[in-house]
Design a protein around this motif. Structure first.
Motif, PDB file in Angstrom:
ATOM      1  N   ALA A 258     -10.896 -64.386  -4.977  1.00 53.41           N
ATOM      2  CA  ALA A 258      -9.865 -64.375  -6.024  1.00 53.41           C
ATOM      3  C   ALA A 258      -8.469 -64.370  -5.404  1.00 53.41           C
ATOM      4  O   ALA A 258      -7.541 -65.021  -5.918  1.00 53.41           O
ATOM      5  N   LEU A 259      -8.302 -63.654  -4.306  1.00 54.57           N
ATOM      6  CA  LEU A 259      -7.010 -63.600  -3.613  1.00 54.57           C
ATOM      7  C   LEU A 259      -6.614 -64.990  -3.128  1.00 54.57           C
ATOM      8  O   LEU A 259      -5.470 -65.425  -3.333  1.00 54.57           O
ATOM      9  N   VAL A 260      -7.547 -65.692  -2.524  1.00 55.95           N
ATOM     10  CA  VAL A 260      -7.258 -67.030  -2.009  1.00 55.95           C
ATOM     11  C   VAL A 260      -6.935 -67.988  -3.160  1.00 55.95           C
ATOM     12  O   VAL A 260      -6.002 -68.803  -3.072  1.00 55.95           O
ATOM     13  N   ASP A 261      -7.671 -67.910  -4.255  1.00 54.91           N
ATOM     14  CA  ASP A 261      -7.411 -68.775  -5.415  1.00 54.91           C
ATOM     15  C   ASP A 261      -6.002 -68.553  -5.965  1.00 54.91           C
ATOM     16  O   ASP A 261      -5.288 -69.509  -6.310  1.00 54.91           O
ATOM     17  N   LYS A 262      -5.599 -67.297  -6.071  1.00 60.06           N
ATOM     18  CA  LYS A 262      -4.260 -66.993  -6.593  1.00 60.06           C
ATOM     19  C   LYS A 262      -3.161 -67.471  -5.649  1.00 60.06           C
ATOM     20  O   LYS A 262      -2.127 -67.990  -6.084  1.00 60.06           O
ATOM     21  N   LEU A 263      -3.391 -67.304  -4.349  1.00 60.03           N
ATOM     22  CA  LEU A 263      -2.412 -67.779  -3.367  1.00 60.03           C
ATOM     23  C   LEU A 263      -2.295 -69.302  -3.433  1.00 60.03           C
ATOM     24  O   LEU A 263      -1.193 -69.852  -3.370  1.00 60.03           O
ATOM     25  N   ASN A 264      -3.414 -69.976  -3.563  1.00 60.83           N
ATOM     26  CA  ASN A 264      -3.404 -71.433  -3.647  1.00 60.83           C
ATOM     27  C   ASN A 264      -2.624 -71.908  -4.874  1.00 60.83           C
ATOM     28  O   ASN A 264      -1.819 -72.846  -4.792  1.00 60.83           O
ATOM     29  N   ALA A 265      -2.855 -71.267  -6.005  1.00 57.59           N
ATOM     30  CA  ALA A 265      -2.145 -71.653  -7.231  1.00 57.59           C
ATOM     31  C   ALA A 265      -0.644 -71.471  -7.076  1.00 57.59           C
ATOM     32  O   ALA A 265       0.152 -72.316  -7.524  1.00 57.59           O
ATOM     33  N   SER A 266      -0.247 -70.384  -6.417  1.00 53.33           N
ATOM     34  CA  SER A 266       1.173 -70.119  -6.219  1.00 53.33           C
ATOM     35  C   SER A 266       1.815 -71.152  -5.298  1.00 53.33           C
ATOM     36  O   SER A 266       2.905 -71.666  -5.577  1.00 53.33           O
ATOM     37  N   VAL A 267       1.135 -71.468  -4.190  1.00 56.52           N
ATOM     38  CA  VAL A 267       1.680 -72.441  -3.245  1.00 56.52           C
ATOM     39  C   VAL A 267       1.764 -73.820  -3.881  1.00 56.52           C
ATOM     40  O   VAL A 267       2.760 -74.531  -3.726  1.00 56.52           O
ATOM     41  N   TYR A 268       0.731 -74.218  -4.620  1.00 56.66           N
ATOM     42  CA  TYR A 268       0.739 -75.536  -5.250  1.00 56.66           C
ATOM     43  C   TYR A 268       1.881 -75.641  -6.269  1.00 56.66           C
ATOM     44  O   TYR A 268       2.555 -76.670  -6.355  1.00 56.66           O
ATOM     45  N   LYS A 269       2.103 -74.590  -7.010  1.00 54.00           N
ATOM     46  CA  LYS A 269       3.182 -74.594  -8.000  1.00 54.00           C
ATOM     47  C   LYS A 269       4.541 -74.718  -7.320  1.00 54.00           C
ATOM     48  O   LYS A 269       5.435 -75.417  -7.813  1.00 54.00           O
ATOM     49  N   SER A 270       4.717 -74.050  -6.181  1.00 53.70           N
ATOM     50  CA  SER A 270       6.001 -74.081  -5.474  1.00 53.70           C
ATOM     51  C   SER A 270       6.230 -75.399  -4.756  1.00 53.70           C
ATOM     52  O   SER A 270       7.342 -75.929  -4.748  1.00 53.70           O
ATOM     53  N   ALA A 271       5.169 -75.942  -4.127  1.00 55.15           N
ATOM     54  CA  ALA A 271       5.331 -77.126  -3.282  1.00 55.15           C
ATOM     55  C   ALA A 271       4.999 -78.422  -3.986  1.00 55.15           C
ATOM     56  O   ALA A 271       5.342 -79.499  -3.490  1.00 55.15           O
ATOM     57  N   LYS A 275       3.817 -79.994   0.350  1.00 53.74           N
ATOM     58  CA  LYS A 275       3.541 -79.212   1.553  1.00 53.74           C
ATOM     59  C   LYS A 275       2.318 -78.349   1.302  1.00 53.74           C
ATOM     60  O   LYS A 275       1.930 -78.124   0.150  1.00 53.74           O
ATOM     61  N   PHE A 276       1.742 -77.865   2.380  1.00 49.11           N
ATOM     62  CA  PHE A 276       0.604 -76.965   2.246  1.00 49.11           C
ATOM     63  C   PHE A 276       0.682 -75.898   3.334  1.00 49.11           C
ATOM     64  O   PHE A 276       1.484 -76.007   4.278  1.00 49.11           O
ATOM     65  N   GLY A 322      -2.418 -75.051  -1.331  1.00 55.41           N
ATOM     66  CA  GLY A 322      -1.497 -76.016  -1.918  1.00 55.41           C
ATOM     67  C   GLY A 322      -1.908 -77.460  -1.768  1.00 55.41           C
ATOM     68  O   GLY A 322      -1.200 -78.351  -2.240  1.00 55.41           O
ATOM     69  N   MET A 323      -3.035 -77.724  -1.111  1.00 56.13           N
ATOM     70  CA  MET A 323      -3.486 -79.110  -0.995  1.00 56.13           C
ATOM     71  C   MET A 323      -3.961 -79.650  -2.347  1.00 56.13           C
ATOM     72  O   MET A 323      -3.738 -80.817  -2.681  1.00 56.13           O
ATOM     73  N   LEU A 324      -4.631 -78.794  -3.119  1.00 54.07           N
ATOM     74  CA  LEU A 324      -5.090 -79.147  -4.454  1.00 54.07           C
ATOM     75  C   LEU A 324      -4.658 -78.058  -5.431  1.00 54.07           C
ATOM     76  O   LEU A 324      -4.449 -76.903  -5.033  1.00 54.07           O
ATOM     77  N   ASP A 325      -4.531 -78.424  -6.697  1.00 52.95           N
ATOM     78  CA  ASP A 325      -4.135 -77.417  -7.678  1.00 52.95           C
ATOM     79  C   ASP A 325      -5.218 -76.360  -7.862  1.00 52.95           C
ATOM     80  O   ASP A 325      -4.926 -75.201  -8.168  1.00 52.95           O
ATOM     81  N   GLU A 326      -6.478 -76.753  -7.663  1.00 49.10           N
ATOM     82  CA  GLU A 326      -7.580 -75.805  -7.708  1.00 49.10           C
ATOM     83  C   GLU A 326      -8.496 -76.058  -6.521  1.00 49.10           C
ATOM     84  O   GLU A 326      -8.863 -77.208  -6.231  1.00 49.10           O
ATOM     85  N   LEU A 327      -8.876 -75.006  -5.823  1.00 44.58           N
ATOM     86  CA  LEU A 327      -9.776 -75.150  -4.685  1.00 44.58           C
ATOM     87  C   LEU A 327     -11.204 -75.389  -5.173  1.00 44.58           C
ATOM     88  O   LEU A 327     -11.678 -74.688  -6.076  1.00 44.58           O
ATOM     89  N   PRO A 328     -11.902 -76.347  -4.601  1.00 47.69           N
ATOM     90  CA  PRO A 328     -13.287 -76.594  -5.031  1.00 47.69           C
ATOM     91  C   PRO A 328     -14.216 -75.437  -4.674  1.00 47.69           C
ATOM     92  O   PRO A 328     -15.219 -75.214  -5.348  1.00 47.69           O
TER      93      PRO A 328
END
Length: 412
Positions: A258-271, A275-276, A322-328
């Protein structure tokens, strides 16, 4: 407008030069300087057309008087650049006439043997008898053209120096702010359960690398090493935002997935996918000796058991943030530390240094493994790498940010 009397002519030239010089010394804006220049040529010498092209890295038209925009747009620099002397456009040269139709004279302006401007004049008012006043004053026109162009270039260079100085100060401030985000080595944990140390060196004033350590409570410590794609201010801003998000949501009990999913969503929204961030993220419980971690597209951290002499690569298959909006998927891992162990995590800046090293080290793993195996503690292991690769000194092999994070685990 100008009489034939030599005294009047000299007075005109001196007054014109004096007026332009005063305007330059008074630091008047470029448009006013060009206005005074146009006044001399058009109003005093009765020149109907004046066009000036100037180079500021790229060529541009900075003055157009008595000429339609369509005429200016048809003037091409490749036709002007070969001209190194005052050139008369006349019917005997068909190419010149075709390229500069409507103009009579082209005056190049050079500085240090480099062309910095071209002045095109046309519609010269001829006198009934004798030579055109423009022809008689051609060298004077060339002189004030040189004075005006050099003055405008000096204004540009001065503004550029001010901009560079302001940018330098902004970068220094950004660097100071970023250094506040990276924990001081003295603030990292050093107790009977865990010892942590690190090294951080941005390639420019600010960088896209980051390491952190967060006391989570419940005998748990979180730590990470991260690397933003790219360098400079954009990378540092994204990393600053990432740190704020990580510290806000990293708790002792949040599931790693869950931590990684939330971090990914935040980075994707910012970048927005531009960037990733690659990331090694871990949480250690010093009571159960359990180490949870996720490797998100990052270089593999290396764990060395000092008693068993075993080497483990801490890998887990997960995309960078941040590579994808949602991690598979998020493939977090859990291991148990069963003996005194040393862990080293790093960014790929170290890999790039080693690939160009004079010693011919082919793989970062070889160096890290050797340092861990030969060192009594994590401070010694990290110090050997820093000194051996001259990371704190001027090293031409360094062309990326470099970050190292070392952790030493004690099993009671």
């Amino acid at each position: 407008m100008i009489g034939k009397n030599t005294t009047q002519t000299l007075k005109f030239k001196l007054n014109s030069l004096l007026e332009i010089t005063r305007a330059i010394n008074d630091n008047l804006p470029v448009d006013i300087l060009l206005g005074k220049y146009t006044d001399v040529l058009c109003d005093k010498l009765n020149i109907g057309k004046v066009v000036m092209f100037k180079s500021s890295g790229e060529w541009e038209c900075i003055l157009s008087a008595g000429v339609d925009h369509d005429v200016v747009s048809k003037i091409h620099m490749e036709n002007l650049l070969p001209l190194s002397e005052i050139t008369f456009v006349n019917s005997s040269d068909e190419e010149l006439t075709q390229n500069f139709q409507g103009f009579d004279i082209i005056i190049p302006v050079f500085n240090n043997n480099v062309p910095i401007a071209y002045v095109l004049i046309g519609d010269i008012e001829e006198e009934m008898e004798g030579v055109s006043p423009v022809i008689k004053h051609l060298h004077f026109i060339q002189t004030i053209s040189n004075i005006i162009v050099v003055a405008i270039e000096n204004i540009r260079l001065f503004k550029e120096s001010l901009r560079q100085e302001a940018l330098k100060k902004e970068l220094e401030l950004a660097s100071q702010m970023q250094n506040l985000l990276v924990p001081k080595i003295s603030d990292l944990p050093r107790n009977k359960h865990i010892v942590m140390t690190g090294f951080y060196k941005p390639h420019y004033e600010v960088g896209g690398d980051y390491f952190d350590c967060i006391e989570l409570g419940d005998h748990k410590t979180g730590f990470c090493v991260a690397d933003v794609s790219g360098k400079g201010i954009a990378a540092s801003l994204l990393m600053s935002n990432f740190q704020a998000t990580l510290r806000a949501i990293f708790t002792s009990d949040i599931p790693m997935e869950a931590l990684v999913d939330k971090l990914n969503a935040s980075v994707y929204k910012s970048a927005q996918g531009e960037k990733f961030i690659t990331l090694f993220l871990a949480r250690y419980d010093d009571q159960t000796y359990e180490l949870e971690y996720a490797n998100c597209g990052h270089t593999s951290s290396i764990l060395f058991g000092t008693e068993s002499k075993t080497i483990s690569l801490l890998e887990s298959k997960c995309l960078g943030m941040g590579m994808l909006d949602e991690l598979p998927f998020v493939n977090a891992q859990k291991i148990k530390i069963t003996e005194h162990s040393l862990l080293l995590s790093y960014t790929d800046g170290l890999v790039e240094v080693l690939s160009d090293s004079e010693e011919g080290v082919d793989s970062v793993f070889d160096l890290v493994q050797e340092s861990l195996q030969q060192s009594a503690n994590i401070d010694e292991a990290l110090g050997d790498i820093i000194e051996g690769q001259r990371l704190e000194k001027q090293n031409e092999a360094i062309f990326d940010d470099i970050t190292l994070l070392g952790v030493e685990f004690f099993v009671q």
